[in-house]
Write an enzyme that holds these catalytic residues in place. Structure first.
Site, mmCIF file in Angstrom:
data_model
loop_
_atom_site.group_PDB
_atom_site.id
_atom_site.type_symbol
_atom_site.label_atom_id
_atom_site.label_comp_id
_atom_site.label_asym_id
_atom_site.label_seq_id
_atom_site.Cartn_x
_atom_site.Cartn_y
_atom_site.Cartn_z
ATOM 1 N N ASP A 45 2.204 2.145 -3.074
ATOM 2 C CA ASP A 45 0.987 2.785 -3.596
ATOM 3 C C ASP A 45 0.625 4.006 -2.747
ATOM 4 O OD1 ASP A 45 0.471 1.023 -5.731
ATOM 5 O OD2 ASP A 45 -0.469 -0.426 -4.386
ATOM 6 N N GLY A 46 0.837 3.889 -1.430
ATOM 7 C CA GLY A 46 0.530 5.001 -0.521
ATOM 8 C C GLY A 46 1.369 6.234 -0.854
ATOM 9 N N ASN A 121 -8.121 7.051 -5.536
ATOM 10 C CA ASN A 121 -8.689 5.751 -5.150
ATOM 11 C C ASN A 121 -10.184 5.834 -4.854
ATOM 12 O OD1 ASN A 121 -6.594 3.959 -5.366
ATOM 13 N ND2 ASN A 121 -6.111 3.902 -3.181
ATOM 14 N N GLU A 122 -10.516 6.605 -3.818
ATOM 15 C CA GLU A 122 -11.914 6.655 -3.397
ATOM 16 C C GLU A 122 -12.160 7.770 -2.396
ATOM 17 O OE1 GLU A 122 -9.738 5.540 -0.575
ATOM 18 O OE2 GLU A 122 -10.036 3.663 -1.607
ATOM 19 N N ARG A 147 -28.568 2.993 6.010
ATOM 20 C CA ARG A 147 -28.193 2.925 7.430
ATOM 21 C C ARG A 147 -27.087 1.888 7.556
ATOM 22 N NH1 ARG A 147 -33.623 3.847 7.699
ATOM 23 N NH2 ARG A 147 -34.344 5.382 9.208
ATOM 24 N N ASP A 149 -22.504 1.407 8.520
ATOM 25 C CA ASP A 149 -21.232 2.021 8.924
ATOM 26 C C ASP A 149 -20.784 3.112 7.954
ATOM 27 O OD1 ASP A 149 -21.175 0.335 11.022
ATOM 28 O OD2 ASP A 149 -19.297 -0.679 10.512
ATOM 29 N N ALA A 184 -21.014 -2.332 5.668
ATOM 30 C CA ALA A 184 -21.870 -2.904 6.719
ATOM 31 C C ALA A 184 -23.228 -2.222 6.806
ATOM 32 C CB ALA A 184 -21.143 -2.847 8.073
ATOM 33 N N GLN A 221 -5.944 9.412 1.295
ATOM 34 C CA GLN A 221 -5.316 9.358 2.627
ATOM 35 C C GLN A 221 -5.743 10.520 3.533
ATOM 36 O OE1 GLN A 221 -1.368 9.530 0.970
ATOM 37 N NE2 GLN A 221 -0.999 7.376 1.419
HETATM 38 P P1 NAD Z 1 -2.232 1.732 4.065
HETATM 39 O O1 NAD Z 1 -0.794 1.894 4.394
HETATM 40 O O2 NAD Z 1 -3.203 1.392 5.152
HETATM 41 O O3 NAD Z 1 -2.317 0.665 2.852
HETATM 42 C C1 NAD Z 1 -3.445 0.088 2.427
HETATM 43 C C2 NAD Z 1 -3.127 -0.965 1.344
HETATM 44 O O4 NAD Z 1 -3.868 -0.598 0.194
HETATM 45 C C3 NAD Z 1 -1.671 -1.082 0.903
HETATM 46 O O5 NAD Z 1 -1.340 -2.439 0.802
HETATM 47 C C4 NAD Z 1 -1.657 -0.424 -0.471
HETATM 48 O O6 NAD Z 1 -0.670 -0.978 -1.344
HETATM 49 C C5 NAD Z 1 -3.030 -0.801 -0.956
HETATM 50 N N1 NAD Z 1 -3.540 0.025 -2.029
HETATM 51 C C6 NAD Z 1 -3.536 1.380 -2.154
HETATM 52 N N2 NAD Z 1 -4.103 1.727 -3.310
HETATM 53 C C7 NAD Z 1 -4.465 0.566 -3.927
HETATM 54 C C8 NAD Z 1 -5.121 0.276 -5.153
HETATM 55 N N3 NAD Z 1 -5.535 1.239 -5.957
HETATM 56 N N4 NAD Z 1 -5.358 -1.027 -5.437
HETATM 57 C C9 NAD Z 1 -4.974 -2.018 -4.617
HETATM 58 N N5 NAD Z 1 -4.348 -1.805 -3.454
HETATM 59 C C10 NAD Z 1 -4.122 -0.520 -3.117
HETATM 60 O O7 NAD Z 1 -2.756 3.062 3.387
HETATM 61 P P2 NAD Z 1 -2.159 3.834 2.186
HETATM 62 O O8 NAD Z 1 -0.987 3.105 1.612
HETATM 63 O O9 NAD Z 1 -2.007 5.223 2.596
HETATM 64 O O10 NAD Z 1 -3.364 3.705 1.153
HETATM 65 C C11 NAD Z 1 -4.577 4.350 1.383
HETATM 66 C C12 NAD Z 1 -5.623 3.453 0.791
HETATM 67 O O11 NAD Z 1 -5.823 2.355 1.648
HETATM 68 C C13 NAD Z 1 -7.006 4.078 0.664
HETATM 69 O O12 NAD Z 1 -7.130 4.840 -0.494
HETATM 70 C C14 NAD Z 1 -7.886 2.849 0.677
HETATM 71 O O13 NAD Z 1 -8.195 2.418 -0.627
HETATM 72 C C15 NAD Z 1 -7.041 1.779 1.311
HETATM 73 N N6 NAD Z 1 -7.761 1.259 2.468
HETATM 74 C C16 NAD Z 1 -8.177 -0.011 2.409
HETATM 75 C C17 NAD Z 1 -8.930 -0.534 3.432
HETATM 76 C C18 NAD Z 1 -9.395 -1.953 3.327
HETATM 77 O O14 NAD Z 1 -9.010 -2.626 2.351
HETATM 78 N N7 NAD Z 1 -10.205 -2.413 4.266
HETATM 79 C C19 NAD Z 1 -9.262 0.227 4.542
HETATM 80 C C20 NAD Z 1 -8.813 1.543 4.571
HETATM 81 C C21 NAD Z 1 -8.063 2.060 3.506
#
Ligand code: NAD
Length: 265
Positions: A45-46, A121-122, A147, A149, A184, A221
């Site tokens: 996905d990344g 994604n977001e 207020r 994180d 948070a 990312q």
């Molecule tokens: P990464 O390598 O840290 O992977 C994060 C995980 O998110 C991987 O398992 C990936 O398959 C999964 N992922 C990505 N898009 C997804 C989606 N639409 N639905 C379900 N799972 C999904 O980082 P990356 O691969 O570069 O992905 C970046 C994404 O990681 C950001 O867009 C964010 O959504 C996610 N992320 C998640 C958290 C968390 O869950 N606490 C924290 C930071 C970032």
């Protein structure tokens, strides 16, 4: 039809890319990484998020196909064992596609300059040290002073990623909406936020005016660190992302497979 291959930099993905290139050429399909009609991502996905950013300026003209080097992901429907089937689908392509909404983030600077960013994604505003203080407006009305994180705003297809970890709901990507989730938040007798995720329809804006310093803005990312940001506006983007839908994977099946499957039976 012109096809680009975008892969992550691990040996396995490079090897798969080589095999895929050979198969495409054998089947008289044109490889064009500059102006493709189809972008095949090889990785996870990344990797697809990386390709989205790479081709964001041509997003209207492109359809993505995600090939996963491990298990299937949220944006990756094909496995590396299915290269021949994938190339046959490309050969018989008739423009079939599924379309998902995107997040439009407008960053406003102290100078009043505005920059647009698209996220698959977001986007998130986070305070790595101390407390993020931010006024949140829904439309032009002040809704709450946050207020905590941070705050994340997700697309429906991103709702299964960071948003879900923040307690957000999983939204079907046919819904043209964005979802704000709290990271948070501080909630007590003095400070109050809604305390639950909220979903905003197409046409409405979420406006965040940070009051604290040293916050970080992230989208997919990427990140933006700029002390001169005065405001962030989020809405459903006018542009959408397209995927070549050679075979339909039901969204809820995808969610089930990713989050429930392991404990079935
Ligand atoms: P990464 O390598 O840290 O992977 C994060 C995980 O998110 C991987 O398992 C990936 O398959 C999964 N992922 C990505 N898009 C997804 C989606 N639409 N639905 C379900 N799972 C999904 O980082 P990356 O691969 O570069 O992905 C970046 C994404 O990681 C950001 O867009 C964010 O959504 C996610 N992320 C998640 C958290 C968390 O869950 N606490 C924290 C930071 C970032």
């Amino acid at each position: 039809m012109r096809i680009a291959i975008y892969n992550n930099d691990i040996d396995n993905s490079n090897a798969i890319k080589q095999s895929l290139c050979a198969l495409l050429v054998e089947n008289n399909l044109i490889i064009d990484n500059e102006k493709p009609d189809i972008v095949i991502t090889v990785g996870g996905d990344g990797t697809l998020l990386g390709a989205f950013k790479h081709y964001v300026d041509r997003i209207d003209d492109i359809r993505f196909v995600g090939l996963h080097t491990g298990h299937l992901g949220f944006y990756t429907d094909w496995l590396s064992s299915e290269l021949v089937e994938l190339v046959m689908s490309l050969k018989h392509d008739n423009g079939q596609r599924v379309t998902y909404p995107l997040l439009d983030m407008t960053v406003i600077y102290n100078t009043n300059e505005a920059k647009h960013f698209l996220a698959l994604n977001e986007a998130a505003i986070k305070q790595p040290m101390g407390t993020l203080v931010a006024d949140i407006f829904l439309g032009d009305k002040l809704f709450e002073r946050f207020r905590g994180d941070g705050i994340a705003v997700a697309t429906p297809s991103g709702s299964t990623a960071y948003n879900k970890a923040n307690g957000g709901a999983v939204l079907h990507p046919k819904l043209s909406a964005i979802q704000m989730s709290e990271i948070a938040s501080i909630n007590n007798r003095v400070f109050r936020t809604l305390g639950s995720p909220l979903v905003v329809p197409e046409g409405q804006k979420i406006i965040v005016k940070p009051k604290s310093d040293n916050f970080l803005v992230m989208y997919d990312q990427s990140d933006i660190k700029d002390a001169s940001i005065s405001e962030l506006r989020f809405q459903v983007a006018k542009k959408q992302v397209h995927f070549a839908a050679y075979r339909h994977v039901d969204f809820w099946q995808r969610v089930h497979r990713a989050f429930i499957n392991d404990i079935d039976n």
